[in-house]
Design a protein around this motif. Structure first.
Motif, PDB file in Angstrom:
ATOM      1  N   SER A   1       0.854  -1.190   0.000  1.00 27.63           N
ATOM      2  CA  SER A   1       0.000   0.000   0.000  1.00 27.63           C
ATOM      3  C   SER A   1       0.891   1.240   0.000  1.00 27.63           C
ATOM      4  O   SER A   1       2.048   1.180   0.386  1.00 27.63           O
ATOM      5  N   ILE A   2       0.297   2.328  -0.420  1.00 27.94           N
ATOM      6  CA  ILE A   2       0.988   3.617  -0.331  1.00 27.94           C
ATOM      7  C   ILE A   2       1.140   3.992   1.152  1.00 27.94           C
ATOM      8  O   ILE A   2       0.211   3.803   1.932  1.00 27.94           O
TER       9      ILE A   2
ATOM     10  N   GLU B   1       5.972   7.588  -4.383  1.00 26.29           N
ATOM     11  CA  GLU B   1       4.607   7.274  -3.957  1.00 26.29           C
ATOM     12  C   GLU B   1       3.664   8.426  -4.299  1.00 26.29           C
ATOM     13  O   GLU B   1       2.528   8.222  -4.735  1.00 26.29           O
TER      14      GLU B   1
ATOM     15  N   VAL C   1       0.368   8.272  -6.817  1.00 26.15           N
ATOM     16  CA  VAL C   1      -0.984   8.774  -6.519  1.00 26.15           C
ATOM     17  C   VAL C   1      -1.453   9.688  -7.647  1.00 26.15           C
ATOM     18  O   VAL C   1      -2.592   9.597  -8.127  1.00 26.15           O
TER      19      VAL C   1
ATOM     20  N   ARG D   1      -2.239   7.825 -10.885  1.00 25.62           N
ATOM     21  CA  ARG D   1      -3.201   6.734 -10.737  1.00 25.62           C
ATOM     22  C   ARG D   1      -4.405   6.851 -11.668  1.00 25.62           C
ATOM     23  O   ARG D   1      -4.870   5.869 -12.226  1.00 25.62           O
ATOM     24  N   ASP D   2      -4.901   8.061 -11.813  1.00 25.75           N
ATOM     25  CA  ASP D   2      -6.128   8.226 -12.602  1.00 25.75           C
ATOM     26  C   ASP D   2      -5.868   8.635 -14.039  1.00 25.75           C
ATOM     27  O   ASP D   2      -6.791   8.947 -14.776  1.00 25.75           O
TER      28      ASP D   2
ATOM     29  N   PRO E   1       1.549   3.230 -10.646  1.00 20.70           N
ATOM     30  CA  PRO E   1       0.387   3.007  -9.773  1.00 20.70           C
ATOM     31  C   PRO E   1      -0.132   1.572  -9.793  1.00 20.70           C
ATOM     32  O   PRO E   1      -0.794   1.143  -8.835  1.00 20.70           O
TER      33      PRO E   1
ATOM     34  N   TYR F   1       0.698  -0.932  -6.735  1.00 22.77           N
ATOM     35  CA  TYR F   1       0.183  -0.740  -5.377  1.00 22.77           C
ATOM     36  C   TYR F   1      -1.237  -1.280  -5.235  1.00 22.77           C
ATOM     37  O   TYR F   1      -2.004  -1.308  -6.200  1.00 22.77           O
TER      38      TYR F   1
ATOM     39  N   TRP G   1      -4.695  -0.384  -3.933  1.00 25.94           N
ATOM     40  CA  TRP G   1      -5.403   0.878  -3.616  1.00 25.94           C
ATOM     41  C   TRP G   1      -6.677   0.513  -2.890  1.00 25.94           C
ATOM     42  O   TRP G   1      -7.729   0.386  -3.503  1.00 25.94           O
ATOM     43  N   THR G   2      -6.579   0.355  -1.584  1.00 32.42           N
ATOM     44  CA  THR G   2      -7.747  -0.110  -0.851  1.00 32.42           C
ATOM     45  C   THR G   2      -8.444   1.004  -0.084  1.00 32.42           C
ATOM     46  O   THR G   2      -9.653   1.021   0.025  1.00 32.42           O
TER      47      THR G   2
ATOM     48  N   SER H   1      -9.593   7.783  -4.940  1.00 28.80           N
ATOM     49  CA  SER H   1      -8.761   8.358  -5.991  1.00 28.80           C
ATOM     50  C   SER H   1      -9.101   9.826  -6.192  1.00 28.80           C
ATOM     51  O   SER H   1     -10.144  10.311  -5.753  1.00 28.80           O
TER      52      SER H   1
END
Ligand SMILES: [Fe+2]
Ligand SMILES: [Fe+2]
Length: 264
Positions: free
Chosen positions: A8-9, A178, A182, A185-186, A245, A248, A250-251, A255
């Motif tokens: 995880s981040i 990290e 993030v 990520r999108d 990304p 990782y 992403w829980t 986002s």
């Protein structure tokens, strides 16, 4: 590796705590022993150290302003504290090196073309991505640079400074990677690929600029151009994979896209 096995981040609160704990856990720098650096050693590294010392010295105002906007945007007030802890650590690096230069009778530098270029790149567009990208690239080179300086001298003070900075910079690279993961990520996959291509172009320029500016000190520490080039790219490849990304789980944190569509 299944998605469950992915790391995880690190949260902003964890980074804030890391920088706080690390400030209390500094190596002993044996200032009391005096420097004992030889004029021959100093001749190889002094000019380069002056420029690097300037680069480590910043009041962080631009970064804190960008971090504040970003923290507000993602609703993560701990992020600002994490960045403040990071800035303090960089300032400590500048202080250690400044004190070394003062004791060695080498005047500190007030301006440097490489430093000015680097600052301009970060200030031009005050976003976290534009800030973190050149920083992670320079920090990747710092891992090589301070290893070279450590090899180039027998001075216990300078060797201890280098050891401390190296330990700190490993975490700094992780911190920026990290952050970039993030931010990436999108981004659609094609745009991520394009971003990584641009990174490679930019990294080529940064690597060449650092070699041109610091080759004498790097050579004194055992890095010819070939070794420097290969080491820089090997380290940056690790950084690129740490900012991917898809590496990782992403829980927890929503986002940016989710935040934006919720009007945050
Ligand atoms: Fe640093
Ligand atoms: Fe750093």
């Amino acid at each position: 590796m299944s998605a469950n096995d992915l790391p995880s981040i690190t949260s902003s609160a964890q980074w804030r705590d890391h920088y706080r704990d690390n400030a209390d856990d500094q190596r002993h720098i044996p200032w009391e022993q005096g420097l004992g650096v030889t004029p021959a050693e100093l001749a190889e590294i002094a000019e380069s150290l002056r420029a690097w010392q300037l680069g480590e010295t910043s009041d962080g105002r631009h970064l804190l302003a960008a971090a504040q906007r970003y923290a507000d945007r993602i609703g993560d007030p701990d992020f600002l504290d994490a960045v403040a802890g990071f800035i303090k650590e960089e300032q400590r690096h500048g202080e250690y090196q400044g004190r070394f230069l003062d004791m060695a009778g080498v005047p500190r530098k007030q301006s440097d073309w490489g430093d000015s270029l680097f600052r301009a790149a970060r200030y031009l567009l005050p976003s976290m991505e534009v800030w973190a990208t050149p920083v992670v690239m320079v920090e990747t080179h710092a891992l090589i640079y301070y290893n070279a300086i450590r090899q180039a001298t027998k001075c216990p003070v300078l060797r201890a400074i280098c050891a401390q900075i190296l330990a700190d910079e490993v975490k700094h690279v992780r911190f920026q990677c990290e952050q970039l993961a993030v931010l990436l990520r999108d981004r659609p996959r094609w745009l991520r690929v394009l971003t990584m291509l641009l990174h490679r172009v930019f990294f080529t320029g940064v690597t060449l600029a650092i070699w041109i500016g610091h080759r004498r000190a790097l050579r004194a520490g055992g890095y010819g151009f070939g070794r420097f080039w290969r080491s820089a790219w090997a380290r940056m490849r690790c950084a690129w994979s740490a900012m991917d990304p898809t590496g990782y789980a992403w829980t927890e944190a929503p986002s940016l896209t989710a935040l934006e569509s919720a009007g945050v």
